[in-house]
Write a protein that holds these residues in place. Structure first.
Motif, PDB file in Angstrom:
ATOM      1  N   ASP A  34      33.292  30.822  39.995  1.00 28.16           N
ATOM      2  CA  ASP A  34      34.568  30.605  39.312  1.00 28.16           C
ATOM      3  C   ASP A  34      35.033  31.945  38.745  1.00 28.16           C
ATOM      4  O   ASP A  34      34.483  32.440  37.766  1.00 28.16           O
ATOM      5  CB  ASP A  34      34.417  29.578  38.190  1.00 28.16           C
ATOM      6  CG  ASP A  34      35.744  29.229  37.523  1.00 28.16           C
ATOM      7  OD1 ASP A  34      36.803  29.631  38.049  1.00 28.16           O
ATOM      8  OD2 ASP A  34      35.710  28.550  36.484  1.00 28.16           O
ATOM      9  N   VAL A  35      36.048  32.525  39.351  1.00 25.84           N
ATOM     10  CA  VAL A  35      36.497  33.860  38.959  1.00 25.84           C
ATOM     11  C   VAL A  35      37.575  33.825  37.877  1.00 25.84           C
ATOM     12  O   VAL A  35      38.248  34.823  37.654  1.00 25.84           O
ATOM     13  CB  VAL A  35      37.009  34.650  40.187  1.00 25.84           C
ATOM     14  CG1 VAL A  35      35.897  34.912  41.158  1.00 25.84           C
ATOM     15  CG2 VAL A  35      38.172  33.953  40.842  1.00 25.84           C
ATOM     16  N   THR A  36      37.707  32.699  37.202  1.00 28.41           N
ATOM     17  CA  THR A  36      38.726  32.567  36.166  1.00 28.41           C
ATOM     18  C   THR A  36      38.479  33.534  35.013  1.00 28.41           C
ATOM     19  O   THR A  36      39.418  34.059  34.434  1.00 28.41           O
ATOM     20  CB  THR A  36      38.763  31.117  35.640  1.00 28.41           C
ATOM     21  OG1 THR A  36      38.971  30.245  36.747  1.00 28.41           O
ATOM     22  CG2 THR A  36      39.881  30.916  34.643  1.00 28.41           C
ATOM     23  N   SER A  37      37.217  33.794  34.686  1.00 23.68           N
ATOM     24  CA  SER A  37      36.888  34.664  33.557  1.00 23.68           C
ATOM     25  C   SER A  37      35.973  35.797  33.991  1.00 23.68           C
ATOM     26  O   SER A  37      35.126  35.639  34.862  1.00 23.68           O
ATOM     27  CB  SER A  37      36.179  33.863  32.457  1.00 23.68           C
ATOM     28  OG  SER A  37      37.014  32.842  31.989  1.00 23.68           O
ATOM     29  N   VAL A  38      36.159  36.941  33.335  1.00 27.27           N
ATOM     30  CA  VAL A  38      35.305  38.114  33.525  1.00 27.27           C
ATOM     31  C   VAL A  38      34.936  38.596  32.132  1.00 27.27           C
ATOM     32  O   VAL A  38      35.757  38.588  31.216  1.00 27.27           O
ATOM     33  CB  VAL A  38      36.048  39.225  34.293  1.00 27.27           C
ATOM     34  CG1 VAL A  38      35.219  40.482  34.393  1.00 27.27           C
ATOM     35  CG2 VAL A  38      36.451  38.737  35.662  1.00 27.27           C
ATOM     36  N   TRP A  39      33.681  39.000  31.962  1.00 24.60           N
ATOM     37  CA  TRP A  39      33.222  39.491  30.676  1.00 24.60           C
ATOM     38  C   TRP A  39      32.941  40.969  30.769  1.00 24.60           C
ATOM     39  O   TRP A  39      32.279  41.438  31.694  1.00 24.60           O
ATOM     40  CB  TRP A  39      31.960  38.745  30.234  1.00 24.60           C
ATOM     41  CG  TRP A  39      32.215  37.332  29.896  1.00 24.60           C
ATOM     42  CD1 TRP A  39      32.593  36.818  28.689  1.00 24.60           C
ATOM     43  CD2 TRP A  39      32.136  36.216  30.778  1.00 24.60           C
ATOM     44  NE1 TRP A  39      32.750  35.461  28.766  1.00 24.60           N
ATOM     45  CE2 TRP A  39      32.461  35.052  30.047  1.00 24.60           C
ATOM     46  CE3 TRP A  39      31.806  36.071  32.127  1.00 24.60           C
ATOM     47  CZ2 TRP A  39      32.482  33.790  30.606  1.00 24.60           C
ATOM     48  CZ3 TRP A  39      31.826  34.813  32.687  1.00 24.60           C
ATOM     49  CH2 TRP A  39      32.161  33.692  31.924  1.00 24.60           C
ATOM     50  N   LYS A  67      42.736  30.668  39.732  1.00 26.53           N
ATOM     51  CA  LYS A  67      41.995  29.899  38.729  1.00 26.53           C
ATOM     52  C   LYS A  67      41.180  28.802  39.392  1.00 26.53           C
ATOM     53  O   LYS A  67      41.671  28.057  40.236  1.00 26.53           O
ATOM     54  CB  LYS A  67      42.936  29.301  37.693  1.00 26.53           C
ATOM     55  CG  LYS A  67      43.471  30.334  36.745  1.00 26.53           C
ATOM     56  CD  LYS A  67      44.261  29.730  35.623  1.00 26.53           C
ATOM     57  CE  LYS A  67      44.745  30.849  34.713  1.00 26.53           C
ATOM     58  NZ  LYS A  67      45.516  30.362  33.621  1.00 26.53           N
ATOM     59  N   GLY A  68      39.914  28.735  39.018  1.00 20.73           N
ATOM     60  CA  GLY A  68      39.025  27.707  39.529  1.00 20.73           C
ATOM     61  C   GLY A  68      38.490  27.979  40.928  1.00 20.73           C
ATOM     62  O   GLY A  68      37.751  27.168  41.470  1.00 20.73           O
ATOM     63  N   ASP A  87      36.321  30.187  43.880  1.00 20.90           N
ATOM     64  CA  ASP A  87      35.139  31.028  43.946  1.00 20.90           C
ATOM     65  C   ASP A  87      35.491  32.376  44.566  1.00 20.90           C
ATOM     66  O   ASP A  87      36.602  32.580  45.070  1.00 20.90           O
ATOM     67  CB  ASP A  87      34.005  30.345  44.710  1.00 20.90           C
ATOM     68  CG  ASP A  87      34.352  30.079  46.166  1.00 20.90           C
ATOM     69  OD1 ASP A  87      35.527  30.215  46.530  1.00 20.90           O
ATOM     70  OD2 ASP A  87      33.439  29.732  46.931  1.00 20.90           O
ATOM     71  N   LEU A  88      34.554  33.306  44.507  1.00 22.20           N
ATOM     72  CA  LEU A  88      34.806  34.685  44.925  1.00 22.20           C
ATOM     73  C   LEU A  88      35.169  34.787  46.399  1.00 22.20           C
ATOM     74  O   LEU A  88      36.082  35.526  46.772  1.00 22.20           O
ATOM     75  CB  LEU A  88      33.583  35.555  44.616  1.00 22.20           C
ATOM     76  CG  LEU A  88      33.744  37.045  44.828  1.00 22.20           C
ATOM     77  CD1 LEU A  88      34.859  37.592  43.958  1.00 22.20           C
ATOM     78  CD2 LEU A  88      32.446  37.771  44.536  1.00 22.20           C
ATOM     79  N   THR A  89      34.510  34.009  47.256  1.00 23.56           N
ATOM     80  CA  THR A  89      34.813  34.086  48.692  1.00 23.56           C
ATOM     81  C   THR A  89      36.209  33.549  48.997  1.00 23.56           C
ATOM     82  O   THR A  89      36.903  34.080  49.858  1.00 23.56           O
ATOM     83  CB  THR A  89      33.765  33.319  49.521  1.00 23.56           C
ATOM     84  OG1 THR A  89      33.702  31.976  49.063  1.00 23.56           O
ATOM     85  CG2 THR A  89      32.399  33.973  49.414  1.00 23.56           C
ATOM     86  N   ALA A  90      36.637  32.508  48.280  1.00 24.95           N
ATOM     87  CA  ALA A  90      37.987  31.977  48.486  1.00 24.95           C
ATOM     88  C   ALA A  90      39.039  33.001  48.062  1.00 24.95           C
ATOM     89  O   ALA A  90      40.055  33.177  48.739  1.00 24.95           O
ATOM     90  CB  ALA A  90      38.166  30.677  47.711  1.00 24.95           C
ATOM     91  N   VAL A  91      38.795  33.673  46.949  1.00 21.68           N
ATOM     92  CA  VAL A  91      39.729  34.699  46.480  1.00 21.68           C
ATOM     93  C   VAL A  91      39.807  35.853  47.484  1.00 21.68           C
ATOM     94  O   VAL A  91      40.893  36.333  47.818  1.00 21.68           O
ATOM     95  CB  VAL A  91      39.309  35.220  45.086  1.00 21.68           C
ATOM     96  CG1 VAL A  91      40.111  36.447  44.687  1.00 21.68           C
ATOM     97  CG2 VAL A  91      39.479  34.125  44.047  1.00 21.68           C
ATOM     98  N   GLN A  92      38.656  36.276  47.998  1.00 18.85           N
ATOM     99  CA  GLN A  92      38.648  37.360  48.974  1.00 18.85           C
ATOM    100  C   GLN A  92      39.360  36.961  50.258  1.00 18.85           C
ATOM    101  O   GLN A  92      40.088  37.761  50.852  1.00 18.85           O
ATOM    102  CB  GLN A  92      37.211  37.791  49.265  1.00 18.85           C
ATOM    103  CG  GLN A  92      36.569  38.529  48.115  1.00 18.85           C
ATOM    104  CD  GLN A  92      35.093  38.798  48.326  1.00 18.85           C
ATOM    105  OE1 GLN A  92      34.440  38.129  49.116  1.00 18.85           O
ATOM    106  NE2 GLN A  92      34.556  39.768  47.589  1.00 18.85           N
TER     107      GLN A  92
END
Length: 127
Positions: A29-34, A52-53, A55-60
């Motif tokens: 879930d790439v919604t948040s980064v710390w 939002k909501g 995963d990293l592979t879907a975003v890529q």
């Protein structure tokens, strides 16, 4: 504040203005980064709602698809510019040259046109 049972990734990134920073994120879930700074985690939320909501592979894969669309649009734009240039050259080539224009009696034609369009503003003025 330490994150307990964090199942994400922690990476060091180099940022041009800031130098090296450590970030942590959850690839599911790439919604948040710390941001890890002096042992303290600062949470950042993603701005783009379309990620939002996801995963990293879907975003890529979304980003790759977007790059492909932009690349295709750039190629179509370039082809359209080439076609436009060819069309303009064809039109310019079909127009007769200025050497064919007759300039005989040009002074007479100019005087005739001036008489046609001339307005005498002094004609109605009182002496």
């Amino acid at each position: 504040m330490r994150k307990k049972n964090f199942k994400g990734r922690c990476e060091k990134r180099v940022i041009a203005k800031c130098g090296e920073v450590t970030v942590a994120y959850n690839p599911e879930d790439v919604t948040s980064v710390w941001l890890l700074e002096n042992g303290i985690y600062a949470k950042f939320t993603i701005i783009e709602s379309r990620f939002k909501g996801k995963d990293l592979t879907a975003v890529q894969s979304l980003q790759t698809a977007q790059r492909d669309i932009v690349k295709g649009a750039n190629q179509n734009n370039l082809q359209a510019q080439i076609n436009l240039a060819r069309h303009i050259e064809a039109i310019a080539g079909s127009v007769r040259s200025s050497a064919d224009v007759s300039v005989k009696n040009i002074r007479d034609n100019r005087k005739r046109e001036q008489r046609k369009h001339h307005r005498n503003y002094m004609k109605g003025a009182k002496p």
